[in-house]
Design a protein around this motif. Structure first.
Motif, PDB file in Angstrom:
ATOM      1  N   ASP A 182     -11.747   3.571   2.582  1.00  0.00           N
ATOM      2  CA  ASP A 182     -11.936   2.211   2.074  1.00  0.00           C
ATOM      3  C   ASP A 182     -10.581   1.730   1.553  1.00  0.00           C
ATOM      4  N   PRO A 183      -9.634   1.351   2.444  1.00  0.00           N
ATOM      5  CA  PRO A 183      -8.255   1.125   2.041  1.00  0.00           C
ATOM      6  C   PRO A 183      -8.046  -0.215   1.334  1.00  0.00           C
ATOM      7  N   TYR A 184      -7.080  -0.237   0.432  1.00  0.00           N
ATOM      8  CA  TYR A 184      -6.566  -1.450  -0.172  1.00  0.00           C
ATOM      9  C   TYR A 184      -5.096  -1.225  -0.473  1.00  0.00           C
ATOM     10  N   CYS A 185      -4.352  -2.314  -0.700  1.00  0.00           N
ATOM     11  CA  CYS A 185      -2.902  -2.230  -0.926  1.00  0.00           C
ATOM     12  C   CYS A 185      -2.572  -2.679  -2.346  1.00  0.00           C
ATOM     13  N   MET A 186      -1.604  -1.984  -2.930  1.00  0.00           N
ATOM     14  CA  MET A 186      -0.957  -2.411  -4.165  1.00  0.00           C
ATOM     15  C   MET A 186       0.515  -2.611  -3.854  1.00  0.00           C
ATOM     16  N   LEU A 187       1.070  -3.771  -4.197  1.00  0.00           N
ATOM     17  CA  LEU A 187       2.457  -4.042  -3.850  1.00  0.00           C
ATOM     18  C   LEU A 187       3.126  -4.811  -4.962  1.00  0.00           C
ATOM     19  N   GLY A 188       4.444  -4.625  -5.086  1.00  0.00           N
ATOM     20  CA  GLY A 188       5.210  -5.298  -6.112  1.00  0.00           C
ATOM     21  C   GLY A 188       6.689  -5.099  -5.880  1.00  0.00           C
ATOM     22  N   ILE A 189       7.492  -5.736  -6.723  1.00  0.00           N
ATOM     23  CA  ILE A 189       8.947  -5.667  -6.609  1.00  0.00           C
ATOM     24  C   ILE A 189       9.472  -4.671  -7.636  1.00  0.00           C
ATOM     25  N   LEU A 190      10.264  -3.732  -7.175  1.00  0.00           N
ATOM     26  CA  LEU A 190      10.942  -2.786  -8.068  1.00  0.00           C
ATOM     27  C   LEU A 190      12.313  -3.358  -8.378  1.00  0.00           C
ATOM     28  N   VAL A 229     -10.420  -4.609  -0.944  1.00  0.00           N
ATOM     29  CA  VAL A 229     -10.786  -3.318  -0.370  1.00  0.00           C
ATOM     30  C   VAL A 229     -11.534  -3.572   0.939  1.00  0.00           C
ATOM     31  N   LYS A 230     -11.112  -2.907   1.988  1.00  0.00           N
ATOM     32  CA  LYS A 230     -11.779  -3.007   3.287  1.00  0.00           C
ATOM     33  C   LYS A 230     -12.584  -1.731   3.495  1.00  0.00           C
ATOM     34  N   SER A 231     -13.861  -1.833   3.481  1.00  0.00           N
ATOM     35  CA  SER A 231     -14.733  -0.663   3.483  1.00  0.00           C
ATOM     36  C   SER A 231     -14.845  -0.037   4.861  1.00  0.00           C
ATOM     37  N   SER A 232     -14.890   1.305   4.825  1.00  0.00           N
ATOM     38  CA  SER A 232     -15.222   2.135   5.991  1.00  0.00           C
ATOM     39  C   SER A 232     -14.416   1.727   7.223  1.00  0.00           C
ATOM     40  N   ASP A 257       1.841   0.443  -1.782  1.00  0.00           N
ATOM     41  CA  ASP A 257       1.004   1.630  -1.629  1.00  0.00           C
ATOM     42  C   ASP A 257      -0.297   1.236  -0.966  1.00  0.00           C
ATOM     43  N   ILE A 258      -0.831   2.154  -0.163  1.00  0.00           N
ATOM     44  CA  ILE A 258      -2.172   1.986   0.390  1.00  0.00           C
ATOM     45  C   ILE A 258      -3.038   3.118  -0.157  1.00  0.00           C
ATOM     46  N   TRP A 259      -4.183   2.751  -0.759  1.00  0.00           N
ATOM     47  CA  TRP A 259      -5.082   3.716  -1.377  1.00  0.00           C
ATOM     48  C   TRP A 259      -6.459   3.626  -0.739  1.00  0.00           C
ATOM     49  N   ASP A 260      -7.122   4.793  -0.814  1.00  0.00           N
ATOM     50  CA  ASP A 260      -8.525   4.831  -0.434  1.00  0.00           C
ATOM     51  C   ASP A 260      -9.334   4.671  -1.712  1.00  0.00           C
ATOM     52  N   HIS A 261     -10.141   3.618  -1.764  1.00  0.00           N
ATOM     53  CA  HIS A 261     -10.871   3.306  -2.987  1.00  0.00           C
ATOM     54  C   HIS A 261     -12.094   4.216  -3.111  1.00  0.00           C
ATOM     55  N   ASP A 262     -12.197   4.944  -4.318  1.00  0.00           N
ATOM     56  CA  ASP A 262     -13.392   5.716  -4.656  1.00  0.00           C
ATOM     57  C   ASP A 262     -14.034   5.062  -5.876  1.00  0.00           C
ATOM     58  N   ASP A 263     -15.343   5.371  -6.098  1.00  0.00           N
ATOM     59  CA  ASP A 263     -16.016   4.811  -7.279  1.00  0.00           C
ATOM     60  C   ASP A 263     -15.292   5.232  -8.539  1.00  0.00           C
ATOM     61  N   ASP A 264     -15.167   4.343  -9.510  1.00  0.00           N
ATOM     62  CA  ASP A 264     -14.400   4.617 -10.723  1.00  0.00           C
ATOM     63  C   ASP A 264     -15.240   5.437 -11.718  1.00  0.00           C
ATOM     64  N   VAL A 265     -15.603   6.640 -11.294  1.00  0.00           N
ATOM     65  CA  VAL A 265     -16.390   7.571 -12.144  1.00  0.00           C
ATOM     66  C   VAL A 265     -15.811   8.963 -11.983  1.00  0.00           C
ATOM     67  N   SER A 266     -16.196   9.865 -12.893  1.00  0.00           N
ATOM     68  CA  SER A 266     -15.689  11.246 -12.810  1.00  0.00           C
ATOM     69  C   SER A 266     -16.350  11.969 -11.666  1.00  0.00           C
ATOM     70  N   LEU A 267     -15.811  13.202 -11.382  1.00  0.00           N
ATOM     71  CA  LEU A 267     -16.396  14.003 -10.304  1.00  0.00           C
ATOM     72  C   LEU A 267     -17.805  14.448 -10.650  1.00  0.00           C
TER      73      LEU A 267
END
Length: 1180
Positions: A182-190, A229-232, A257-267
């Motif tokens: 379930d990818p999404y991007c985070m981007l910014g200027i360093l 977030v673009k699912s599956s 960065d490209i991340w795979d989004h997981d539910d914001d809960v513990s394991l």
């Protein structure tokens, strides 16, 4: 004999086929110049045939290019540059004030001095070169240039920003159990200062946006942006746009960065939720997969957050972004050597300025307007220095110009659509001040259309500006179309191609019309185009009318100009149909040809109606000539009507236009008749009666005559008179005139031959032929008896060839004079008057040819008789081939000369004449020799067969059917009879009577008889029943007929005497019913030639009986003779009707043969027949 057969004329086997008749259009024979000057209309004088036919040939040449509808390949004759289009400096963009120019100059300098990003390979990277170029463009002095640079350098630097469009990614790693992410991007200027990197053992570790990262602290929120977030999916598509301010262009970089989004809960919570869904079964396996996935992509530190899985990152230095921006795929990078990533990400990057410290920016001038003014300035400079006088410039900018525009467009944040719109606006305006290539403008429109479909609409102000440019260009294009013939002539392929591109540009403008909120066109553009074309047609016609046929001129002078006007209209319609029509119809959906035809046809018809009405009372030869030529052109114009769909002849202004021209056409055709005779007279006067050249066998006058007839035929085809009844009258008169001219030419030839110096010889005169006499009685052309003709054989050969060429030419011309006969006429069938005229003329010319042939071959009569006499006097000891050899040699020489001098048809005529002369000479030789040996007749039989072989020449000479007909049959019969005994000759006499048929069955009447043979009594019963329709031989209109019945031949029935009926007084239909018996054996009745002969006589009391007719009946066909009857006697059968006749030539040939014999039997037979002939009248 084989030796003689080898003597057969080799010349006859080489007889060449007469070449097909062809008209020589380029030059009349005997003319001194290759192309005489064409006289103006009406310049010829009556009686001057040469000038008249020169004018006629000019008319025909004008019509040669009007056969059928034109093709573009015929019309496009020139590839020279197109005519210059009108330009107007005032139609360009508004001229700038000096202050505005200075502001634009500093704007350009500011753009160059503060350029950022990477220059492309085609761009100029030398700042000094760019500044120097701008100095040239704005024509500033070095001092002014330096001062301007100083002012620009003192200004604040622009604020830069990076436009980032995250488009899509592909081939990412699967991080979820379902095989996707379930990818999404985070981007910014360093920024250059404070890049959070820890020194020490993790030097290879790269920066990443980690949620909860404790290294270096988080970046400011305004520097970090997140996509959806673009699912599956492993190939997400975002198409999201971001804008980042740049502090330092040289050191800042873009991080993504490209991340795979997981539910914001513990394991533990994730596992609890999984358990609630699927139960305890298999939980261990899923737990292991999640933990493995989380740990495999992170570091081993205990403090690391494993909420989202890392898929890859990008680090792009701002300084490496191209000046023009870029759209490319970047390969994803790992955070560290322990990271495992894959895939690519597509980004669109563009470095722009958000704040500019320039005068134009401070005065609120948008980057859109600044770019428009700068592009206009550069385009004017580039075009002036490149090709100032050329219309083929396609807007190719130099490297510095393209670089400056690229920099300014990028810094002003202009979209691709805005750039396309700006280039179209500036170039279309510039085109109206200095012509550009329409292909370049079309390319700009196509580029703008492509970006229009991809982008959002323009701001209202920019859309209004674009609409204004569309209106200005369409107005300019419509003005050109009004003068279509001046700027885009149909004969210039370059100009026609420019027209095609212009129409495509206008067609593109129509496509944009639905996309505008503010419509630039008040009506449909194709309606405007049609209106412009109509107006242009009228203006063109009025100009032409005023220059060629102004209405204030007198009628005859206007007529000359109107002919030229009509010709110009026809040529214009040709161009419309062949060139313009397809372009306008296919590109802008305007039926240009129908529009133009209806308009011009109506205008020219109005002028023609008015002028013909004015000139009709003043008909002269000059006026008739001009009206005739005018009508031909109007008829040609009318032919275009057939190519218009949905046509209605009632709406045709030229319908019925032929009516007022009829008097002029009649008068012109009368002049044509007289001028044709004058032309033929002049041609014969200068003719030397020698072949024109080695390839022809006729003289110059025949070629002139055939050319005149061909012109007449072509003129009639062009006239194509539409009214059937009037066409019949015109065609009948013209065909009679042509026949009269043909016979007039033959008379001129005869006079020419007789007038030749030293002409001497036999004279041959020809009576009027039957058909010619009938035509004279019917009121046709008159032909007098031909005067004597004399001349040397070479001249006679030329004359004969001339007559044959004239016969073919006249026949072909007459066939071409067919006229429509209305609904009753059959397709391809000649009208009856024309067919009758053709047949009569052909018979006259055939007779003329035979007359000349007879005169030509009469020169050989003495030689032929001499060589035939040589054969008859040759002793029996000489072989036949030796006796015949002198004659064969003579014929071979003569035939070779004839073959070299005559065309095939005339050679056949000469061969037929020579063949008849040879047969008559041999017949005379036979008649002069009586009681000669059988070898004498055998030799002439050999001679006859040898001559047949020579004249047939294995199929190359005369056909065997014609050789073995007529006199040949008589000669062959005499040779055969000379070999027979006296009794065989007598039998032949009776056989000929049996074969003879009455040519006119009812002329001498009929006789009814009945015959049978009684075998028991061995007697022949002959019953004479009655006669009908006998000849009236007495003064009272009646006759006193009786019938003599006798059997023949006498040697078969020596004891049988003839019997006769009673005389029936004063009747032509006597009834006898008398039965006669002849005691003869059946065997005698079956013999060859056995017959019963019935002779009908008219009884005269005071003078010799008159012969009325005779008939013969073969005994072999009588019942009871062929086979004896079975079971009794044979009674009389059905009556037989015999047609009475008189002895013909083939019967008398046997009689002449018997006359030459001295034996008693022959003499007694001849004596008895002569006594009967005394009673006969001459054969009518």
């Amino acid at each position: 004999m084989s030796t003689l057969l080898d003597i057969k004329s080799s010349v006859l086997r080489q007889v060449q086929v007469c070449p097909s008749f062809r008209r020589r259009t380029e030059e009349e024979p005997g003319s001194t110049s290759a192309d005489p000057q064409e006289p103006p209309t009406g310049a010829w004088k009556p009686g001057d045939g040469v000038e008249f036919f020169s004018q006629m040939r000019r008319i025909l040449k004008k019509g040669e290019g009007r056969q059928g509808l034109p093709c573009p390949e015929v019309l496009l004759r020139s590839g020279s540059p197109a005519p210059a289009e009108p330009v107007d400096p005032n139609r360009g963009l508004r001229a700038l004030t000096q202050e505005e120019v200075q502001m634009l100059y500093e704007e350009a300098l500011y753009t160059v001095l503060h350029r950022a990003g990477t220059m492309g390979p085609e761009q100029v990277n030398d700042q000094e070169a760019l500044l120097s170029y701008l100095q040239q463009v704005f024509s500033t002095s070095p001092e002014e240039h330096a001062e301007a640079i100083e002012r620009v350098k003192k200004a604040k630097a622009p604020t830069y920003a990076l436009k980032v469009s995250v488009m899509r990614a592909k081939n990412l790693l699967a991080k979820d159990p379902n095989g996707f992410s379930d990818p999404y991007c985070m981007l910014g200027i360093l920024p250059a200062s404070g890049t959070p990197r820890e020194p020490g053992s993790h030097k290879e570790q790269r920066f990443s946006f980690r949620k909860g990262s404790k290294r270096g602290g988080p970046l400011p929120a305004k520097c970090i942006q997140v996509t959806e977030v673009k699912s599956s999916t492993l190939n997400p598509v975002w198409k999201e746009h971001f804008l980042f301010e740049i502090e330092d262009v040289s050191t800042d970089q873009l991080h993504l960065d490209i991340w795979d989004h997981d539910d914001d809960v513990s394991l533990v919570e994730a596992c609890r939720k999984l358990n609630e869904v699927i139960g305890l079964k298999g939980m261990s396996r899923y737990f292991k997969q999640i933990v493995k996935s989380a740990r495999a992509n992170g570091t081993a530190g205990p403090t690391e957050d494993h909420t989202d899985d890392f898929l890859g990152c990008l680090n792009i230095p701002i300084r490496e972004v191209p000046v023009a921006g870029e759209d490319r795929w970047f390969k994803l990078e790992p955070r560290s050597s322990a990271s495992r990533v894959q895939g690519d990400c597509q980004l669109v990057l563009k470095l722009i300025t958000t704040q500019r410290d320039t005068a134009m920016s401070q005065r609120g001038r948008s980057g859109f307007l600044s770019y428009l003014l700068l592009l206009s300035r550069l385009l004017q400079f580039e075009h002036r220095t490149d090709e100032p006088n050329s219309s083929s410039w396609r807007g190719e900018l130099s490297g510095p110009a393209a670089t400056v525009l690229c920099l300014h467009g990028a810094q002003s944040n202009l979209s691709a659509l805005q750039l396309a719109v700006l280039h179209w606006q500036v170039s279309s305006r510039h085109h109206q001040t200095r012509t550009l290539d329409y292909g370049y403008l079309l390319g700009l429109l196509e580029d703008m259309q492509a970006h229009w479909e991809e982008s959002a609409s323009l701001p209202q102000e920019q859309e209004e500006s674009l609409a204004d440019s569309f209106s200005a260009f369409s107005e300019f294009g419509l003005r050109l179309l009004r003068q279509l013939r001046d700027y885009f002539p149909a004969t210039n392929s370059t100009a026609v191609y420019r027209l095609e591109l212009l129409l495509k540009c206008l067609g593109k403008l129509q496509l944009f019309q639905p996309a505008f909120e503010i419509c630039p066109f008040e009506t449909e553009l194709n309606m405007d185009i049609a209106a412009a074309l109509k107006r242009g047609n009228r203006e063109w016609y009025d100009r032409l009318l005023n220059s060629k046929s102004p209405r204030e001129q007198p009628g005859p002078q206007r007529l000359v100009g109107l002919v030229e006007l009509a010709d110009a209209v026809y040529e214009d319609l040709q161009s419309c149909y062949g060139i313009y029509a397809s372009l306008f119809h296919s590109i802008v959906k305007v039926d240009f040809f129908t529009l133009t035809f209806r308009q011009l046809e109506r205008l020219v018809a109005e002028e023609a109606w008015v002028l013909t009405e004015e000139l009709s009372p003043k008909m002269t030869l000059e006026v008739a000539s001009g009206l005739f030529e005018l009508y031909l052109t109007l008829a040609d114009i009318q032919c275009f009507w057939s190519s218009i769909p949905g046509r209605d002849s009632r709406s045709l202004a030229l319908a019925g236009i032929h009516a007022p021209f009829l008097p002029a056409v009649k008068l012109w055709l009368q002049v044509l008749r007289d001028q044709t005779k004058w032309r033929l007279q002049g041609a014969v006067d200068v003719d030397t009666l020698e072949p024109m050249d080695a390839s022809s066998k006729h003289s110059s006058s025949a070629a002139t005559a055939s050319l005149c007839f061909s012109h007449i035929q072509e003129l009639w085809a062009r006239l194509a008179w539409p009214d059937p009844s009037q066409a019949q009258g015109l065609g009948t008169q013209l065909s009679q005139d042509l026949c009269e001219a043909a016979l007039f030419y033959t008379q001129l030839l005869r006079k020419k031959v007789d007038a030749q110096p030293g002409a001497a010889g036999e004279a041959v005169s020809e009576p009027v032929s039957g058909l010619a006499g009938r035509r004279e009685r019917a009121g046709g052309h008159h032909r007098t008896a031909n005067p004597p003709m004399s001349g040397a054989p070479p001249q006679l050969c030329v004359v004969l060839n001339n007559v044959e060429l004239l016969r073919k030419a006249a026949g072909q011309a007459l066939r071409g004079l067919a006229w429509p006969e209305g609904a009753a006429g059959l397709e391809g069938v000649l009208p009856r008057p024309l067919l009758s005229c053709m047949q009569a003329l052909d018979e006259d010319l055939q007779q003329e040819a035979h007359t000349v042939t007879a005169h030509l071959t009469s020169k050989t009569v003495g030689d032929i008789r001499k060589y035939v006499q040589h054969i008859s006097l040759s002793p029996d000891s000489i072989q036949n081939d030796e006796a015949v050899a002198p004659l064969m040699k003579y014929l071979d020489e003569k035939l070779a000369l004839l073959n070299a001098s005559l065309v095939k048809e005339n050679l056949s005529r000469a061969l037929e004449a020579l063949w008849e002369l040879l047969l008559q000479a041999i017949l005379q030789a036979l008649g002069a020799n009586r009681d000669v040996s059988a070898d004498f007749y055998g030799r002439f039989h050999f001679t006859l067969e040898a001559l047949v072989s020579v004249f047939h020449a294995e199929g190359q000479g005369l056909p065997l059917e014609s050789l073995r007909d007529g006199s040949y049959k008589r000669l062959e019969e005499e040779l055969r009879l000379h070999k027979c005994s006296t009794r065989e000759c007598i039998e032949q006499y009776y056989l000929d009577k049996l074969k003879q048929k009455s040519l006119e069955q009812n002329r001498f009447g009929r006789l009814s008889v009945r015959c049978h043979y009684e075998a028991a009594e061995q007697r022949l019963a002959v019953e004479v029943l009655h006669a009908a329709d006998l000849l009236p031989l007495d003064a009272n209109g009646l006759s006193d007929p009786f019938v003599i019945v006798e059997l023949g031949p006498p040697h078969l029935f020596p004891l049988v005497r003839s019997q006769r009926t009673q005389v029936k007084s004063r009747t032509l239909h006597p009834v006898y019913d008398e039965l006669f018996y002849f005691s003869v054996p059946a065997e005698a009745c079956r013999r060859r030639g056995a017959c019963v002969l019935f002779t009908v006589m008219d009884h005269d009391w005071l003078s010799t009986n008159d012969f009325a007719g005779e008939a013969a009946l073969g005994l072999g066909s009588i019942g009871g003779v062929a086979r004896p009857p079975v079971g009794g006697s044979v009674r009389a059968g059905q009556p037989i009707t015999l047609h009475l006749r008189r002895p013909r030539a083939q019967v008398r040939s046997a009689l002449r043969m018997l006359e030459g014999r001295a034996n008693k039997e022959a003499q007694e037979f001849v004596k008895r027949l002569k006594e009967l002939e005394k009673c006969m009248e001459a054969d009518p």
